[in-house]
Structure formats: structure tokens, C-alpha cells
Design an enzyme around this catalytic site. Structure first.
Site, mmCIF file in Angstrom:
data_model
loop_
_atom_site.group_PDB
_atom_site.id
_atom_site.type_symbol
_atom_site.label_atom_id
_atom_site.label_comp_id
_atom_site.label_asym_id
_atom_site.label_seq_id
_atom_site.Cartn_x
_atom_site.Cartn_y
_atom_site.Cartn_z
ATOM 1 N N GLY A 14 0.772 -1.247 0.000
ATOM 2 C CA GLY A 14 0.000 0.000 0.000
ATOM 3 C C GLY A 14 0.799 1.291 0.000
ATOM 4 N N ASN A 16 1.280 3.147 -2.659
ATOM 5 C CA ASN A 16 0.490 4.102 -3.452
ATOM 6 C C ASN A 16 -0.725 4.585 -2.668
ATOM 7 O OD1 ASN A 16 1.515 4.622 -6.310
ATOM 8 N ND2 ASN A 16 1.814 2.416 -6.092
ATOM 9 N N ARG A 93 -6.392 -8.760 -7.972
ATOM 10 C CA ARG A 93 -7.494 -9.578 -8.486
ATOM 11 C C ARG A 93 -7.955 -8.991 -9.808
ATOM 12 N NH1 ARG A 93 -8.033 -14.299 -6.935
ATOM 13 N NH2 ARG A 93 -10.232 -14.370 -7.475
ATOM 14 N N LEU A 95 -10.812 -7.995 -12.155
ATOM 15 C CA LEU A 95 -12.228 -7.671 -11.937
ATOM 16 C C LEU A 95 -13.041 -8.078 -13.165
ATOM 17 C CD1 LEU A 95 -11.516 -4.218 -10.321
ATOM 18 C CD2 LEU A 95 -12.583 -6.166 -9.144
ATOM 19 N N ASN A 109 -6.346 2.767 -12.420
ATOM 20 C CA ASN A 109 -5.296 1.850 -11.974
ATOM 21 C C ASN A 109 -3.940 2.516 -12.179
ATOM 22 O OD1 ASN A 109 -4.076 -0.699 -11.222
ATOM 23 N ND2 ASN A 109 -3.626 -1.032 -13.394
ATOM 24 N N HIS A 111 0.034 1.447 -13.108
ATOM 25 C CA HIS A 111 0.825 0.339 -13.638
ATOM 26 C C HIS A 111 2.271 0.815 -13.804
ATOM 27 C CE1 HIS A 111 1.594 -3.384 -15.800
ATOM 28 N NE2 HIS A 111 2.280 -2.662 -16.675
ATOM 29 N N GLU A 145 -10.121 -5.483 -20.450
ATOM 30 C CA GLU A 145 -8.868 -6.137 -20.813
ATOM 31 C C GLU A 145 -7.762 -5.619 -19.883
ATOM 32 O OE1 GLU A 145 -10.508 -4.005 -23.034
ATOM 33 O OE2 GLU A 145 -11.829 -5.660 -23.631
ATOM 34 N N ASP A 147 -4.714 -3.998 -18.141
ATOM 35 C CA ASP A 147 -3.797 -2.880 -18.418
ATOM 36 C C ASP A 147 -4.157 -2.104 -19.680
ATOM 37 O OD1 ASP A 147 -2.415 -3.516 -16.080
ATOM 38 O OD2 ASP A 147 -1.109 -4.915 -17.127
ATOM 39 N N GLU A 176 5.536 6.856 -9.259
ATOM 40 C CA GLU A 176 4.136 6.430 -9.069
ATOM 41 C C GLU A 176 3.480 7.272 -7.983
ATOM 42 O OE1 GLU A 176 3.394 2.194 -8.621
ATOM 43 O OE2 GLU A 176 5.214 1.719 -9.712
HETATM 44 C C1 GRF Z 1 2.881 -0.778 -7.821
HETATM 45 O O1 GRF Z 1 4.106 -0.958 -8.454
HETATM 46 C C2 GRF Z 1 1.796 -0.541 -8.840
HETATM 47 O O2 GRF Z 1 2.255 0.117 -9.977
HETATM 48 C C3 GRF Z 1 1.351 -1.940 -9.185
HETATM 49 O O3 GRF Z 1 1.419 -2.642 -7.974
HETATM 50 C C4 GRF Z 1 2.388 -2.042 -7.119
HETATM 51 C C5 GRF Z 1 1.695 -1.745 -5.835
HETATM 52 O O4 GRF Z 1 2.570 -1.262 -4.848
HETATM 53 N N1 GRF Z 1 0.041 -1.928 -9.773
HETATM 54 P P1 GRF Z 1 2.010 -0.635 -3.515
HETATM 55 O O5 GRF Z 1 1.176 -1.725 -2.828
HETATM 56 O O6 GRF Z 1 1.207 0.566 -3.844
HETATM 57 O O7 GRF Z 1 3.231 -0.314 -2.697
#
Ligand code: GRF
Length: 216
Positions: A14, A16, A93, A95, A109, A111, A145, A147, A176
Site C-alpha cells: 500500500g 500508493n 485480483r 475484476l 489503476n 501500472h 482487458e 492494463d 508512481e
Molecule cells: C505498484 O508498483 C503498482 O504500480 C502496481 O502494484 C504495485 C503496488 O505497490 N500496480 P504498492 O502496494 O502501492 O506499494
């Protein structure tokens, strides 16, 4: 301006989510986190949310007989908390199409690549194998689909000669944490709107010009 209510879906550490928590705590940020849902009971991100006084819910996918039933439980929790934007933040997961369609253009999302390059898993290993000079991360609206979907914000990161998947992942992760709150803010302010298959953005400052790697 009314605050946009976020529902953040996680499965793990977590970081992000933490970036979103920190952004929402700042003055005049136009969004707030109404709910954090994890499909994994021990996810470290849950503790981050609790510390910030945010309502958390564990919805363990293993307790549901089908993907549809799990998705239904997640959707109804989000609706109960009046969520206006769903943020996937390391949610592991897939969805269902029904869920994604129900939240169309209200679910995003992050990525760790410059989409549409390097969709899927093990991104940083594949980036190094491919020998690309610049990678990065993307926040996008989601489509059924994996990403896929209209791109909101991207951040570029140079690949260095001595990078390992871990060092590269670390530098991409820092970016990020900048672009996820930025994307949420643009949506909350009504600036990032899906038109056709892409996001229309007003003329925004694109920073210091091109990132060259190697530089000249
Ligand atoms: C991140 O690298 C994000 O881009 C990907 O999963 C990772 C999640 O990291 N979708 P965190 O749990 O936010 O630290």
C-alpha cells in the site's frame, strides 16, 4: 468544490495508498478516501489506512464461490460508502467485465510501465531484457482487458546501466507516488475526461521538456 470520495482497493503493502492518504491530507486537495478494501487480511496497507483513521474492509475472495459474487460484495461496499472514484493500488485480483462496466470511467489503476508497453507482470525484468532506455509508470482508466484503457498521467524514468529489477522498481515507485495523486486531482477537478478512447486534458505544463537517456 465538493470532495470526490475515493474507494481504494489493495492487496499488499500500500505505498500508493499512502501517497493518496498523504495527498488527501493536504489543504484544498479535492478528494478524500471514504473506504479502503483489501482482499488480503494481513495486507500492510490496511494498517496505513487505520492509522489515518480511514474505514477499512477485508473482503477475502476465497470466501466467495465465484468471481461475480466477490465483485458484487466489493461493489456494494463501495456504493454503501458513496464512492465516486475507485482507485486500484496494487490490487491483485482481475475484476469481471460486469464490475468494470458498472464503474466505467470511474475506476483507475496504476501500472509500473509506460503503457501500452509492458502490460502484465514482471515489468521491470522485461524492461531490462528489452534494453529500453526510458520506462516509467501510468495511471489509466480501466477497461475489461488487463492494463488497457484511456491514459491520464504518465511519468518517465531513465533506465540506468547498472539497474537491477529492484533498483528500477524503486525509482519507478517514487514517480508512481507523484502521478497517482496528480491523476486523482485532475479527475476530481473535472480536467481529465474520457472522450472516445482517450482522455482529453486541457493544456497543462508538461514540465522541462523531453527526457533524453542518455542525455546529450
Ligand atoms: C505498484 O508498483 C503498482 O504500480 C502496481 O502494484 C504495485 C503496488 O505497490 N500496480 P504498492 O502496494 O502501492 O506499494
Amino acid at each position: 468544490m465538493a470532495s470526490l470520495k475515493l474507494g481504494v482497493l489493495i492487496s499488499g503493502r500500500g505505498t500508493n495508498l499512502q501517497a493518496l492518504i498523504d495527498a488527501c491530507a493536504a489543504d484544498a486537495f479535492p478528494a478524500e478516501i471514504a473506504l479502503v478494501v483489501s482482499n488480503v487480511g494481513g495486507a500492510a496497507g490496511l494498517e496505513r489506512a487505520r492509522k489515518a483513521g480511514i474505514h477499512t474492509l477485508v473482503i477475502d475472495h476465497r470466501e466467495f464461490e465465484s468471481r461475480a459474487k466477490f465483485d458484487e460484495a466489493v461493489a456494494s461496499a463501495l456504493e454503501t460508502h458513496d464512492v465516486g472514484l475507485v482507485c486500484l493500488a496494487g490490487f491483485l485480483r482481475i475484476l469481471s467485465k460486469a464490475f468494470v462496466d458498472r464503474w466505467r470511467d470511474r475506476i483507475i489503476n496504476i501500472h509500473p510501465s509506460l503503457l501500452p508497453a509492458f502490460k502484465g507482470l514482471h515489468v521491470h525484468e522485461r524492461v531490462l531484457e528489452a534494453g529500453v532506455r526510458i520506462t516509467g509508470c501510468t495511471v489509466h482508466f480501466i477497461r475489461p482487458e488487463m492494463d488497457e484503457g484511456p491514459i491520464i498521467v504518465q511519468g518517465a524514468v531513465p533506465v540506468l546501466a547498472d539497474d537491477t529489477p529492484e533498483t528500477l522498481a524503486g525509482r519507478v515507485l517514487e514517480v508512481e507516488h507523484r502521478i497517482y495523486p496528480l491523476a486523482v486531482r485532475l479527475i476530481a477537478e473535472g480536467k481529465a475526461r474520457v472522450v472516445g478512447d482517450i482522455v482529453n486534458l486541457p493544456a497543462l505544463d508538461a514540465g522541462d521538456g523531453p527526457l533524453l537517456n542518455p542525455g546529450d
